[in-house]
Design a protein around this motif. Structure first.
Motif, PDB file in Angstrom:
ATOM      1  N   VAL A 106       0.828  -1.201   0.000  1.00 14.70           N
ATOM      2  CA  VAL A 106       0.000   0.000   0.000  1.00 14.70           C
ATOM      3  C   VAL A 106       0.863   1.251   0.000  1.00 14.70           C
ATOM      4  O   VAL A 106       0.600   2.223  -0.702  1.00 14.70           O
ATOM      5  CB  VAL A 106      -0.942  -0.007   1.231  1.00 14.70           C
ATOM      6  CG1 VAL A 106      -1.667   1.328   1.353  1.00 14.70           C
ATOM      7  CG2 VAL A 106      -1.950  -1.133   1.110  1.00 14.70           C
ATOM      8  N   ALA A 107       1.927   1.236   0.810  1.00 13.81           N
ATOM      9  CA  ALA A 107       2.756   2.424   0.961  1.00 13.81           C
ATOM     10  C   ALA A 107       3.471   2.812  -0.328  1.00 13.81           C
ATOM     11  O   ALA A 107       3.924   3.945  -0.474  1.00 13.81           O
ATOM     12  CB  ALA A 107       3.775   2.200   2.071  1.00 13.81           C
ATOM     13  N   LYS A 108       3.600   1.893  -1.281  1.00  9.42           N
ATOM     14  CA  LYS A 108       4.298   2.171  -2.524  1.00  9.42           C
ATOM     15  C   LYS A 108       3.430   2.918  -3.535  1.00  9.42           C
ATOM     16  O   LYS A 108       3.944   3.451  -4.514  1.00  9.42           O
ATOM     17  CB  LYS A 108       4.797   0.863  -3.144  1.00  9.42           C
ATOM     18  CG  LYS A 108       5.812   0.122  -2.268  1.00  9.42           C
ATOM     19  CD  LYS A 108       6.231  -1.190  -2.917  1.00  9.42           C
ATOM     20  CE  LYS A 108       7.209  -1.952  -2.036  1.00  9.42           C
ATOM     21  NZ  LYS A 108       7.611  -3.244  -2.643  1.00  9.42           N
ATOM     22  N   LEU A 109       2.125   2.927  -3.324  1.00  4.18           N
ATOM     23  CA  LEU A 109       1.224   3.599  -4.250  1.00  4.18           C
ATOM     24  C   LEU A 109       1.109   5.077  -3.905  1.00  4.18           C
ATOM     25  O   LEU A 109       1.287   5.474  -2.753  1.00  4.18           O
ATOM     26  CB  LEU A 109      -0.167   2.963  -4.171  1.00  4.18           C
ATOM     27  CG  LEU A 109      -0.297   1.514  -4.623  1.00  4.18           C
ATOM     28  CD1 LEU A 109      -1.698   0.993  -4.316  1.00  4.18           C
ATOM     29  CD2 LEU A 109       0.004   1.381  -6.110  1.00  4.18           C
ATOM     30  N   PRO A 110       0.774   5.917  -4.916  1.00  2.35           N
ATOM     31  CA  PRO A 110       0.501   7.325  -4.621  1.00  2.35           C
ATOM     32  C   PRO A 110      -0.682   7.435  -3.642  1.00  2.35           C
ATOM     33  O   PRO A 110      -1.543   6.550  -3.615  1.00  2.35           O
ATOM     34  CB  PRO A 110       0.149   7.908  -5.994  1.00  2.35           C
ATOM     35  CG  PRO A 110       0.779   6.974  -6.975  1.00  2.35           C
ATOM     36  CD  PRO A 110       0.705   5.614  -6.343  1.00  2.35           C
ATOM     37  N   PRO A 111      -0.743   8.509  -2.855  1.00  2.00           N
ATOM     38  CA  PRO A 111      -1.785   8.622  -1.826  1.00  2.00           C
ATOM     39  C   PRO A 111      -3.218   8.437  -2.348  1.00  2.00           C
ATOM     40  O   PRO A 111      -4.006   7.713  -1.741  1.00  2.00           O
ATOM     41  CB  PRO A 111      -1.571  10.034  -1.280  1.00  2.00           C
ATOM     42  CG  PRO A 111      -0.129  10.307  -1.515  1.00  2.00           C
ATOM     43  CD  PRO A 111       0.209   9.632  -2.813  1.00  2.00           C
ATOM     44  N   ARG A 112      -3.546   9.062  -3.475  1.00  2.07           N
ATOM     45  CA  ARG A 112      -4.910   8.966  -3.980  1.00  2.07           C
ATOM     46  C   ARG A 112      -5.267   7.530  -4.349  1.00  2.07           C
ATOM     47  O   ARG A 112      -6.376   7.059  -4.082  1.00  2.07           O
ATOM     48  CB  ARG A 112      -5.093   9.883  -5.196  1.00  2.07           C
ATOM     49  CG  ARG A 112      -6.552  10.072  -5.637  1.00  2.07           C
ATOM     50  CD  ARG A 112      -6.624  11.123  -6.735  1.00  2.07           C
ATOM     51  NE  ARG A 112      -7.997  11.452  -7.056  1.00  2.07           N
ATOM     52  CZ  ARG A 112      -8.758  10.768  -7.881  1.00  2.07           C
ATOM     53  NH1 ARG A 112      -8.276   9.674  -8.473  1.00  2.07           N
ATOM     54  NH2 ARG A 112     -10.005  11.139  -8.126  1.00  2.07           N
ATOM     55  N   GLU A 113      -4.320   6.814  -4.957  1.00  2.00           N
ATOM     56  CA  GLU A 113      -4.575   5.423  -5.317  1.00  2.00           C
ATOM     57  C   GLU A 113      -4.686   4.536  -4.084  1.00  2.00           C
ATOM     58  O   GLU A 113      -5.490   3.602  -4.052  1.00  2.00           O
ATOM     59  CB  GLU A 113      -3.462   4.909  -6.235  1.00  2.00           C
ATOM     60  CG  GLU A 113      -3.461   5.546  -7.620  1.00  2.00           C
ATOM     61  CD  GLU A 113      -2.412   4.919  -8.526  1.00  2.00           C
ATOM     62  OE1 GLU A 113      -2.073   3.743  -8.310  1.00  2.00           O
ATOM     63  OE2 GLU A 113      -1.929   5.616  -9.428  1.00  2.00           O
TER      64      GLU A 113
ATOM     65  N   VAL B 245     -14.536   6.981   7.433  1.00  2.43           N
ATOM     66  CA  VAL B 245     -13.367   7.593   6.806  1.00  2.43           C
ATOM     67  C   VAL B 245     -12.111   7.216   7.584  1.00  2.43           C
ATOM     68  O   VAL B 245     -11.045   6.989   6.998  1.00  2.43           O
ATOM     69  CB  VAL B 245     -13.530   9.119   6.720  1.00  2.43           C
ATOM     70  CG1 VAL B 245     -12.246   9.778   6.207  1.00  2.43           C
ATOM     71  CG2 VAL B 245     -14.701   9.474   5.808  1.00  2.43           C
ATOM     72  N   GLN B 246     -12.229   7.107   8.890  1.00  2.54           N
ATOM     73  CA  GLN B 246     -11.084   6.712   9.706  1.00  2.54           C
ATOM     74  C   GLN B 246     -10.607   5.301   9.344  1.00  2.54           C
ATOM     75  O   GLN B 246      -9.400   5.047   9.252  1.00  2.54           O
ATOM     76  CB  GLN B 246     -11.444   6.768  11.189  1.00  2.54           C
ATOM     77  CG  GLN B 246     -10.305   6.394  12.131  1.00  2.54           C
ATOM     78  CD  GLN B 246      -9.106   7.319  11.985  1.00  2.54           C
ATOM     79  OE1 GLN B 246      -9.263   8.533  11.850  1.00  2.54           O
ATOM     80  NE2 GLN B 246      -7.909   6.749  11.985  1.00  2.54           N
TER      81      GLN B 246
ATOM     82  N   GLU C 207      -3.103   3.501   5.167  1.00  5.48           N
ATOM     83  CA  GLU C 207      -1.896   3.959   5.849  1.00  5.48           C
ATOM     84  C   GLU C 207      -1.667   5.448   5.637  1.00  5.48           C
ATOM     85  O   GLU C 207      -0.582   5.909   5.256  1.00  5.48           O
ATOM     86  CB  GLU C 207      -0.676   3.142   5.400  1.00  5.48           C
ATOM     87  CG  GLU C 207      -0.810   1.655   5.711  1.00  5.48           C
ATOM     88  CD  GLU C 207       0.410   0.847   5.299  1.00  5.48           C
ATOM     89  OE1 GLU C 207       1.433   1.459   4.946  1.00  5.48           O
ATOM     90  OE2 GLU C 207       0.320  -0.401   5.342  1.00  5.48           O
ATOM     91  N   THR C 208      -2.761   6.197   5.892  1.00  3.78           N
ATOM     92  CA  THR C 208      -2.699   7.651   5.774  1.00  3.78           C
ATOM     93  C   THR C 208      -3.575   8.252   6.867  1.00  3.78           C
ATOM     94  O   THR C 208      -3.868   7.585   7.849  1.00  3.78           O
ATOM     95  CB  THR C 208      -3.139   8.097   4.362  1.00  3.78           C
ATOM     96  OG1 THR C 208      -2.909   9.497   4.220  1.00  3.78           O
ATOM     97  CG2 THR C 208      -4.591   7.792   4.088  1.00  3.78           C
ATOM     98  N   THR C 209      -3.993   9.483   6.696  1.00  3.83           N
ATOM     99  CA  THR C 209      -4.795  10.167   7.704  1.00  3.83           C
ATOM    100  C   THR C 209      -6.108  10.643   7.104  1.00  3.83           C
ATOM    101  O   THR C 209      -6.238  10.768   5.880  1.00  3.83           O
ATOM    102  CB  THR C 209      -4.049  11.383   8.269  1.00  3.83           C
ATOM    103  OG1 THR C 209      -3.861  12.344   7.208  1.00  3.83           O
ATOM    104  CG2 THR C 209      -2.698  10.967   8.831  1.00  3.83           C
TER     105      THR C 209
END
Length: 208
Positions: free
Chosen positions: A11-18, A38-39, A46-48
């Motif tokens: 997951v961390a390797k993809l751009p944030p939107r993807e 949303v949380q 793996e974002t906010t």
């Protein structure tokens, strides 16, 4: 307790939107739209939450974008069968049926995302519901065009019959009421597109 090294996730390797869209798709498909917060999407991606709202103004906008991408995949199936069978609308119709039949094993576990979403979005003004309605209207127009091109009488009626079958087979697959749904679907669609052929108009075999 001994510490462990956390390896970077896919997951961390993809751009944030993807990452956000991938996480939303997985959770919406598995748990439904209403139950997913949303949380929860932020944690899976793996974002906010703040990062999600930078890309999507609201959760509804995120749902609509997920369904827009899914609808584009289905429209791409129309493009693909038209490219594979130029000027052969009968084969195009059968290609669409095969696309649905091949996807039934996945539907049996998750159900149809469009049907599931409509059940959760009763408000006609919801942006995601509008995406689905626009997609289905375009799908119908393209199928009517194929039926007309195949020389089938009353193309709108024939397209309606085929649509009922393509959508109904997904429900029957989910509830398990009918076995071998993919094979049965193909046989019924073939009967529909061939029922107005004269005995001398045998379908041409594909050589693709």
């Amino acid at each position: 307790m001994a510490s462990t090294v956390r390896r970077p996730s896919r997951v961390a390797k993809l751009p944030p939107r993807e990452r956000i869209l991938d996480a939303a798709e997985e959770l919406f498909q598995r748990e439904g739209i209403r139950r997913v917060s949303v949380q929860a999407i932020a944690e899976r991606a793996e974002t906010t939450k703040m990062a999600i709202y930078r890309h999507f103004a609201t959760k509804d906008a995120l749902v609509a974008e997920w369904l827009r991408i899914l609808a584009a995949d289905y429209q791409a199936a129309f493009d693909r069968v038209e490219a594979e069978h130029p000027d052969r609308p009968r084969e195009q119709i059968l290609g669409l049926a095969r696309f649905i039949a091949d996807g039934l094993p996945e539907v049996s576990h998750r159900g149809c995302a469009f049907i599931n979403s409509l059940a959760e979005l009763p408000e006609r003004s919801h942006p995601a519901r509008q995406v689905i309605e626009e997609h289905k209207a375009l799908q119908t127009r393209r199928l009517v065009g194929m039926c007309a091109g195949a020389g089938l009488p009353d193309p709108e009626q024939t397209a309606a019959e085929i649509t009922f079958l393509l959508e109904g087979v997904q429900v029957s697959t989910v509830n398990g009421s009918i076995d071998r749904t993919g094979d049965r679907l193909m046989r019924i669609i073939e009967a529909i597109v061939d029922r107005h052929r004269s005995p001398g108009d045998a379908p041409r075999a594909d050589t693709d």
